[in-house]
Design an enzyme around this catalytic site. Structure first.
Site, short mmCIF file in Angstrom:
data_model
loop_
_atom_site.label_atom_id
_atom_site.label_comp_id
_atom_site.label_asym_id
_atom_site.label_seq_id
_atom_site.Cartn_x
_atom_site.Cartn_y
_atom_site.Cartn_z
N TYR A 72 3.64 59.73 57.54
CA TYR A 72 4.05 58.31 57.48
C TYR A 72 3.29 57.57 56.38
CZ TYR A 72 5.41 53.70 59.12
OH TYR A 72 5.93 52.44 59.19
N PHE A 124 24.15 43.67 36.92
CA PHE A 124 24.83 44.61 37.81
C PHE A 124 25.21 43.88 39.10
CE2 PHE A 124 25.11 48.11 40.86
CZ PHE A 124 25.99 48.90 40.18
N ASP A 125 26.30 44.30 39.73
CA ASP A 125 26.87 43.62 40.91
C ASP A 125 25.84 43.33 42.00
OD1 ASP A 125 28.37 45.52 39.56
OD2 ASP A 125 29.75 45.89 41.21
N ASP A 216 16.40 46.58 34.35
CA ASP A 216 17.15 47.34 35.35
C ASP A 216 17.43 48.69 34.71
OD1 ASP A 216 18.99 48.48 37.04
OD2 ASP A 216 20.20 46.68 37.30
N ALA A 218 18.40 51.95 35.63
CA ALA A 218 19.11 53.08 36.24
C ALA A 218 19.35 54.21 35.24
CB ALA A 218 20.44 52.60 36.83
N LYS A 259 20.97 57.66 39.48
CA LYS A 259 21.51 57.93 38.15
C LYS A 259 20.55 58.87 37.41
CE LYS A 259 24.04 54.28 39.43
NZ LYS A 259 23.61 53.02 40.01
N HIS A 453 37.54 45.19 45.90
CA HIS A 453 38.03 46.48 45.40
C HIS A 453 37.74 47.64 46.36
CE1 HIS A 453 34.12 45.44 43.78
NE2 HIS A 453 33.83 46.70 43.58
C1 LIG Z 1 23.72 51.79 40.61
C2 LIG Z 1 23.04 50.63 40.02
C3 LIG Z 1 22.31 49.72 40.83
C4 LIG Z 1 22.28 49.81 42.33
O1 LIG Z 1 21.75 50.99 42.76
P1 LIG Z 1 22.12 51.76 44.12
O2 LIG Z 1 21.20 52.92 44.13
O3 LIG Z 1 23.57 52.12 44.05
O4 LIG Z 1 21.86 50.82 45.24
C5 LIG Z 1 21.67 48.68 40.19
N1 LIG Z 1 21.73 48.52 38.85
C6 LIG Z 1 22.43 49.36 38.05
C7 LIG Z 1 22.47 49.15 36.57
C8 LIG Z 1 23.11 50.44 38.61
O5 LIG Z 1 23.81 51.26 37.82
#
Ligand SMILES: *Cc1c(COP(=O)(O)O)cnc(C)c1O
Length: 461
Positions: A72, A124-125, A216, A218, A259, A453
């Site tokens: 843990y 990002f969304d 960000d 990813a 990613k 979507h």
């Molecule tokens: C996929 C992604 C996220 C969110 O990540 P999750 O692991 O799907 O929650 C945030 N920012 C970018 C640029 C992404 O491609």
């Protein structure tokens, strides 16, 4: 290495995929309301819905899983991950999270403020959703070339427009801007990279006004590879020298490990600010788990520690970026209009130029998603009128986005170029017969337009 142009791996384990008939696929499409998200994965021949969490792990990652320390607190696996993250990011502190969006949530809580602006190239969304819940104003300041789908000579279409950033500061005062977020690569306009020069200049401008910069990250390794191959002065640097320089210009980074982390689940919050780390840890304990596991199993931490290193391997990255380019070139040969140059994690087909006779209100890119599945069992995703459409808050009228595309996302180390040929051949045929296709009508959407979507239902016109 002149002749060594094939995939830089051999296949040790395979997963069967099913060939199906057109009649079967037409039936499944009908049952799914013509929404790709509602098709069962077992009925997909080549799945290009997303590159998120769909990577094939290496034999090193699978063997690392067995070393997972499930303690843990103070798990051995955490310290291995810490070392790997420090090596790639050049930053001292990390908080693992269960996914990228959880890191986004923590970041939004610490950096977004009610009534203040959050500047980004294209947010990002999941950050945008978090920001909107917090009442922050998320603005997209990608350079104009980033919105033009046909400008193949532009190497860095993910850059932030410094002029627009300066203008917002001048007009509103720097205290009205709470954060700048640079997404590398820029997912929403085709996985387009951001140059080192732009990251540096955005950071310098922000620093003048004491505005914190967040990355960000990813697709950090794909972005670094584009810098190495496209930006003057980086040809002789290693990928990790480039990633460390990128992060030297920010205070904090978030990452979806699904990613370039080469794993199926996980996220990271990384920072150089000890104060911010402590606040992030508090939020993680409430929402994610204890600070040394953050909602992940010890084995997940192990796989990520190895995956981050593999994601930064230059021979892998060369194959990765060239595979997207390969598919893009095959499509261009057949006249199919795509976003040029091809970006990092897939190919984006321009729905409006593909089906010029279908108006945006009849979802041309969604029609293309349906056609591609119907003809070849290939699942792509619409990034256009349905996914990014919105409604006028007063009149309720539809507002359609600049971007109208079908994204063919390519999973990491999963498909060969023969699979890419299948996709190109099918799209080439559809393009030849493009005049036969009519648009679509949205017959069901949930109450939250920005998420419609995922659950939308359509009919063919
Ligand atoms: C996929 C992604 C996220 C969110 O990540 P999750 O692991 O799907 O929650 C945030 N920012 C970018 C640029 C992404 O491609």
């Amino acid at each position: 290495m002149d002749f060594m142009t094939a995939e830089p791996f051999r296949i040790k384990m395979v997963e069967r995929v099913k060939k199906t008939t057109k009649a079967e696929r037409q039936q499944w499409l009908k049952e799914a309301g013509y929404n790709a998200f509602k098709i069962k994965a077992e009925n997909v021949y080549i799945d290009c819905l997303t590159d998120s969490g769909t990577s094939a792990m290496s034999s090193e990652q699978w063997s690392a899983l067995m070393l997972g320390d499930e303690s843990y607190a103070g798990s051995k696996s955490f310290f291995k991950l810490e070392k790997s993250v420090q090596d790639v990011f050049g930053m001292p502190y990390l908080q693992p999270t269960h996914q990228g969006r959880a890191a986004d949530y923590i970041m939004a809580k610490l950096y977004a403020e009610e009534g203040k602006y959050a500047i980004g190239n294209m947010h990002f969304d999941t950050f945008r959703g978090n920001a909107e819940i917090l009442g922050a104003l998320a603005v997209d300041y990608v350079v104009d070339a980033g919105k033009d789908t046909a400008s193949p000579a532009q190497p860095f279409k993910g850059n932030i427009d410094l002029g627009k950033m300066q203008q917002l500061i001048d007009e509103n005062g720097a205290e009205q801007i709470s954060v700048v977020i640079i997404t590398i690569t820029c997912n929403n306009n085709g996985g387009q990279p951001v140059s080192m020069q732009n990251i540096r200049e955005v950071s310098e401008l922000a620093k003048q006004y004491d505005i914190p910069v967040v990355i960000d990250a990813a697709r950090l390794a794909e972005n670094a590879y584009f810098i190495k191959t496209r930006e003057e002065g980086y040809q002789d640097k290693s990928i990790k020298e480039i990633t460390r320089e990128m992060f030297s210009y920010c205070e904090t980074a978030t990452m979806s490990s699904k990613k370039d982390g080469m794993v199926n689940i996980g996220g990271l919050f990384v920072t150089r600010n000890k104060d911010i780390l402590e606040k992030a840890q508090q939020l993680a304990i409430v929402h994610e788990g204890f600070i040394t596991y953050g909602g992940l199993a010890g084995r997940d931490l192990e796989a990520l520690a190895v995956g981050l290193q593999e994601g930064c391997d230059e021979q892998y990255l060369e194959y990765r970026i060239k595979q997207a380019e390969y598919l893009g070139d095959r499509l261009l040969e057949k006249g199919v209009p795509i976003i040029e140059p091809t970006g990092g994690h897939g190919v984006y087909v321009d729905g409006r130029r593909f089906f010029p006779h279908i108006p945006q209100c009849e979802f041309p890119s969604q029609r293309l998603v349906v056609a591609l599945y119907e003809e070849a069992g290939v699942r792509a995703v619409e990034i256009g009128a349905c996914a990014f459409g919105s409604k006028d808050p007063e009149t309720g009228e539809d507002i359609f986005p600049d971007i109208e595309t079908m994204r063919i996302a390519i999973s990491r180390r999963v498909y060969t170029n023969s699979h890419m040929d299948v996709i190109a051949n099918a799209l080439g045929e559809i393009y030849k017969n493009r005049e036969q296709y009519k648009g679509m009508k949205l017959v069901y959407e949930g109450s939250v337009t920005s998420l419609r979507h995922f659950t939308a239902g359509f009919e063919l016109l």
